[in-house]
Design a protein around this motif. Structure first.
Motif, mmCIF file in Angstrom:
data_model
loop_
_atom_site.group_PDB
_atom_site.id
_atom_site.type_symbol
_atom_site.label_atom_id
_atom_site.label_comp_id
_atom_site.label_asym_id
_atom_site.label_seq_id
_atom_site.Cartn_x
_atom_site.Cartn_y
_atom_site.Cartn_z
ATOM 1 N N ASP A 209 25.745 -24.859 -12.727
ATOM 2 C CA ASP A 209 26.043 -26.239 -13.117
ATOM 3 C C ASP A 209 27.457 -26.325 -13.699
ATOM 4 N N SER B 59 21.776 -24.071 -20.318
ATOM 5 C CA SER B 59 21.494 -25.412 -20.823
ATOM 6 C C SER B 59 20.652 -25.359 -22.097
ATOM 7 N N PRO C 223 19.141 -25.436 -16.054
ATOM 8 C CA PRO C 223 20.460 -25.190 -15.436
ATOM 9 C C PRO C 223 21.259 -24.139 -16.210
#
Length: 359
Positions: free
Chosen positions: A188, A109, A82
């Motif tokens: 995200d 991420s 993400p």
């Protein structure tokens, strides 16, 4: 004050939302921008600015989707972990003009993946190029996701933010001020939320940061002389013109940002920061004057000259002499600059008090 929306004013953002190629995205942005520029004379400045930034948000979000598609077709596959596309500066505050440049970054991420570094380096470069193709000038200060400094994992961002707080040099404080306006666009949202939580924690844990931000805030160019006359550029290609960005807009943005951070206001929009500050101290006329001055600053920014070269929009940020000769506009500008000067002096006193307390 929430801008009032009217359906008949809305440009067709669906052209952008459904763009499947970079060519369609560019044409969608051009069509929307043409409509938005036409609406300038018909709408209140706050509502018009909100509409401009709706367009920018849609373009940036769709550009990210197009980049994912292009990278998949190029053999990179889908995003390996993400990520969040975020914006800073006037984009983060939703105050961009139709011809503002790029100010963006990526938060990736921390999940393990063998090729995420390669993927997001390519993604950042491609996204910045695509936005330029869609008409957005690249940031001269290099605050873009194509730059490694603004394209990092969440863990790397945490380390970088901590470093800025430890070393409060001029450049690091400038970066903290830029970063404080971060806003999520695509990907995200939890990554952006975690980033903002880390940023807020750093401010609370580093009392010296607030004083450093204040020191940076009170520095700006003189805009009124001792006779109360507007100071214009003396030399160069903009001689006789007024620097809207650094003469009135940025001083207000920086001052209001500092006061908002001090009061724990987490909004990024300058107008929303003012709303919250007014609620916290409703008897303070300074905030009312700042709101009026800021709306004038938005109007003046929209009046600054701009160019369109090779499909890329660019603004000088200066108000031409012809505009300055209009007495109603000049009166509003002088009134706004008086508010800037009073706010600046109040913050200078606060800085002297803060620095005296350190002795």
């Amino acid at each position: 004050m929430e801008p009032v929306k009217n359906a008949k004013h809305e440009p067709d953002l669906e052209l952008i939302r459904h763009a499947d190629t970079r060519e369609q995205l560019r044409e969608g942005r051009r069509a929307c921008q043409s409509r938005i520029e036409y609406l300038y004379a018909e709408m209140p400045i706050a509502a018009w600015t909100a509409l401009v930034n709706d367009m920018h948000d849609e373009v940036a979000a769709r550009a990210a989707a197009v980049c994912e598609k292009e990278l998949k077709e190029a053999g990179y596959g889908p995003p390996p972990v993400p990520y969040a596309l975020v914006v800073f500066g006037s984009s983060g505050r939703r105050e961009s003009t139709p011809w503002s440049d790029q100010d963006n970054g990526l938060i990736v991420s921390d999940e393990a993946s063998g090729h995420k570094d390669k993927y997001f380096a390519a993604f950042g470069r491609r996204l910045s190029d695509l936005l330029e193709y869609a008409g957005y000038e690249k940031c001269k200060g290099k605050v873009m996701c194509s730059e490694p400094a603004w394209n990092q994992t969440l863990g790397q961002w945490r380390h970088r933010l901590a470093g800025w707080h430890r070393d409060l040099s001029w450049e690091n404080v400038r970066n903290l001020m830029i970063a404080s306006d971060l806003r999520w666009i695509a990907g995200d949202p939890s990554l952006a939320a975690a980033w903002k939580s880390c940023f807020a924690h750093g401010l609370n844990e580093s009392p010296e940061t607030a004083t450093a931000i204040l020191r940076n805030t009170v520095r700006h160019k003189a805009t009124l002389n001792i006779l109360g006359q507007v100071v214009t550029e003396r030399f160069g290609e903009h001689a006789g013109e007024f620097d809207v960005k650094y003469g009135v807009y940025i001083p207000l943005v920086n001052s209001i940002r500092y006061m908002a951070l001090q009061e724990g206001v987490h909004e990024t929009s300058t107008l929303k920061r003012l709303e919250k500050l007014t609620l916290l101290d409703g008897g303070n006329l300074l905030f009312e004057n700042c709101q009026r001055a800021f709306l004038t600053a938005l109007t003046l920014r929209a009046s600054a000259t701009y160019t369109l070269r090779n499909g890329v929009y660019s603004s000088s940020g200066y108000l031409p002499q012809t505009e300055l000769k209009q007495k109603p506009l000049l009166y509003k500008l002088r009134e706004s600059l008086t508010t800037v000067r009073r706010t600046h002096r109040a913050l200078q006193r606060r800085l002297r008090f803060a620095e005296k307390g350190r002795l």
